[in-house]
Scaffold this active site. Structure first.
Site, PDB file in Angstrom:
ATOM      1  N   LYS A  71       0.799  -1.176  -0.201  1.00 60.56           N
ATOM      2  CA  LYS A  71       0.124  -0.081  -0.008  1.00 60.56           C
ATOM      3  C   LYS A  71       0.676   1.248  -0.003  1.00 60.56           C
ATOM      4  O   LYS A  71       2.089   1.103   0.627  1.00 60.56           O
ATOM      5  CB  LYS A  71      -1.020   0.123   1.204  1.00 60.56           C
ATOM      6  CG  LYS A  71      -1.968   1.050   1.479  1.00 60.56           C
ATOM      7  CD  LYS A  71      -2.725   0.710   2.541  1.00 60.56           C
ATOM      8  CE  LYS A  71      -3.710   1.791   2.814  1.00 60.56           C
ATOM      9  NZ  LYS A  71      -4.673   1.670   3.861  1.00 60.56           N
ATOM     10  N   SER A 147      -9.455   2.669   3.542  1.00 60.46           N
ATOM     11  CA  SER A 147      -8.311   3.107   2.933  1.00 60.46           C
ATOM     12  C   SER A 147      -7.393   1.945   2.169  1.00 60.46           C
ATOM     13  O   SER A 147      -6.811   2.668   1.146  1.00 60.46           O
ATOM     14  CB  SER A 147      -7.347   4.048   3.945  1.00 60.46           C
ATOM     15  OG  SER A 147      -6.467   3.219   4.612  1.00 60.46           O
ATOM     16  N   SER A 171      -9.922  -0.047   7.944  1.00 55.93           N
ATOM     17  CA  SER A 171      -9.317   0.267   6.397  1.00 55.93           C
ATOM     18  C   SER A 171      -8.813  -1.200   6.105  1.00 55.93           C
ATOM     19  O   SER A 171      -8.622  -1.343   4.753  1.00 55.93           O
ATOM     20  CB  SER A 171      -8.212   1.179   6.480  1.00 55.93           C
ATOM     21  OG  SER A 171      -8.677   2.596   6.733  1.00 55.93           O
TER      22      SER A 171
END
Length: 478
Positions: A71, A147, A171
């Protein structure tokens, strides 16, 4: 290796093929890149690719040669960009591997790119200005959650079998639920955020991943758990592997089912129906299920206010550091309206305000601990609704201050933040499907450090109600 073959295996399955000599690391890497080329133009999950380092892969490592994506926040890989989904951080190149990245390498994972995140990971959708919206592989008009939406969309569409993800208010679990994946948020203190960070959002954030199989997440936790000297939180590893727990029966569990969120919101009809079906499944497996209505110990408004103070105050030094390094000014030219509002709100949080917010965290944590003295697991829906259309989340964001933006985030996913505040393990399990073909996740929370309870239950659920053969319309193996 054909893509229909590559996408039919989970991460441990691909590594086993490599150990057997059926496939090489180079062939796996090539398949991952072709899978990305096949679907990423439609879902916009991966923001950068690079050649994976295949020279030092140990064939006995659990994920030997398995293609992997990190990520665009929290983890750093030496020599690769880490931009936090922001124009302010655009072009930033990490100078060192974070401890977690070192562990990813040791696990045999062949990292070949990074996935999209909302700016500063401060949303439960993934629609950053810097790279554009990530689209849900099940319906391209919908959000993939956030997220870790880029990670989830990439795994759900078959680019990789598992990917790095973070979770500070849901997330990992929100995008897992949105895209039909398994997502485990481990207990606070299991995975290091060092050395550059001691904690994420004052202990609210943790790191692990999203995966299509339960065993991949369990094996990933085995590979990355552990601490460095000076860690602020230490949750000792058990005397067994997490992977071993997936195949063990959980026994008869006391499961409390919470229908209304702590803000009073109730799930949409499709979600409520999936929750009812999950309760029936659990009862058929021999568990004792009863209704619960756990309280936070503070009002919902106080809960949101405390989280806004913690989150937004933590943003300030992070944004200031990016501005100093990049030489860019903090403004609407470099930050999205909501992020700038949170930054400005954070600058108003006093030391006394911050200590008061931590006191709320303590109150909530103590109350949650009492709940798990009476129940082994608490079940909720992960989300109160199916994935939102792209664009809905950010409507009129320019009218919100930092407290208002945090309130919107928590309104979108009111069931997930409790586990972060209390440091509890929690998972989203893809047990349901809506009538129009959208995945629905169920959230299970357990007491502090009881990650094994969740993994044993997840393994049982995966065997009883398997989801591995469900395929979104955008799928690299087609």
């Amino acid at each position: 290796m054909q893509l229909h073959e590559y996408t039919s295996f989970d991460g441990l399955g691909l590594a086993q093929l490599l150990r057997e000599g059926s496939v090489s690391a180079a062939e796996l890497h090539d398949a991952g890149r072709r899978a990305c080329a096949a679907v990423n133009p439609q879902i916009n999950a991966v923001v950068e690719l690079w050649p994976a380092d295949l020279t030092a892969i140990d064939s006995v490592a659990p994920f030997a040669g398995v293609p992997f994506l990190i990520k665009d926040v929290a983890v750093t890989m030496a020599g690769r960009r880490s931009e936090a989904g922001s124009r302010l951080g655009a072009g930033h190149v990490a100078s060192f591997d974070s401890h977690l990245m070192t562990q990813f390498r040791a696990a045999g994972l062949a990292t070949f790119g990074r996935t999209s995140t909302p700016e500063m990971a401060f949303a439960t959708t993934t629609e950053p200005v810097l790279y554009g919206a990530t689209r849900n592989p099940w319906n391209l008009t919908l959000s993939a959650g956030g997220s870790s939406g880029g990670a989830a969309a990439a795994v759900a569409a078959g680019i990789v079998p598992l990917a790095h993800a973070t979770d500070a208010a849901g997330s990992i679990r929100v995008p897992a639920a949105s895209t039909g994946l398994f997502g485990l948020k481990p207990s606070r203190g299991r995975v290091s955020n060092g050395p550059a960070m001691d904690e994420i959002f004052s202990g609210l954030g943790v790191q692990l991943g999203v995966s299509r199989s339960v065993r991949d997440s369990a094996a990933l936790l085995d590979a990355v758990q552990g601490i460095l000297p000076g860690e602020p939180y230490v949750t000792s590893a058990p005397g067994h592997s997490w992977l071993s727990q997936v195949s063990q029966e959980p026994g008869k569990l006391r499961i409390g089912v919470q229908r209304a969120a702590c803000n009073g919101a109730r799930p949409a009809p499709a979600i409520a129906a999936a929750l009812d079906a999950s309760v029936r499944l659990l009862e058929s497996l021999g568990h004792h299920v009863e209704e619960v209505s756990p309280a936070l110990g503070v009002s919902w408004e106080a809960f949101v206010h405390a989280n806004a103070g913690i989150w937004c105050a933590n943003l300030v030094p992070w944004i200031d550091a990016l501005a100093q390094e990049s030489g860019r000014a903090v403004s609407l030219d470099t930050l999205e309206a909501a992020t700038l509002a949170c930054y400005r709100y954070g600058r108003t949080v006093s030391a006394v305000d911050f200590v008061a917010a931590l006191d709320v965290r303590n109150t909530v944590t103590r109350r949650a601990g009492a709940v798990f003295g009476q129940h082994d697991v608490v079940l909720t829906s992960t989300m109160r609704d199916v994935p939102w259309p792209l664009g809905r989340y950010g409507e009129k964001e320019e009218q919100l201050d930092g407290l208002g933006w945090t309130a919107r985030l928590f309104e979108h996913s009111p069931y997930t933040p409790l586990a972060n505040v209390a440091g509890l393990p929690a998972m989203s399990v893809p047990l349901g499907m809506s009538n129009d073909g959208l995945p629905i996740g169920m959230q299970f929370m357990a007491g502090y450090a009881k990650d094994g309870v969740l993994l044993r239950l997840a393994g049982q659920l995966e065997r009883a109600a398997p989801w591995g053969q469900r395929r979104p319309s955008v799928w690299a193996g087609n």
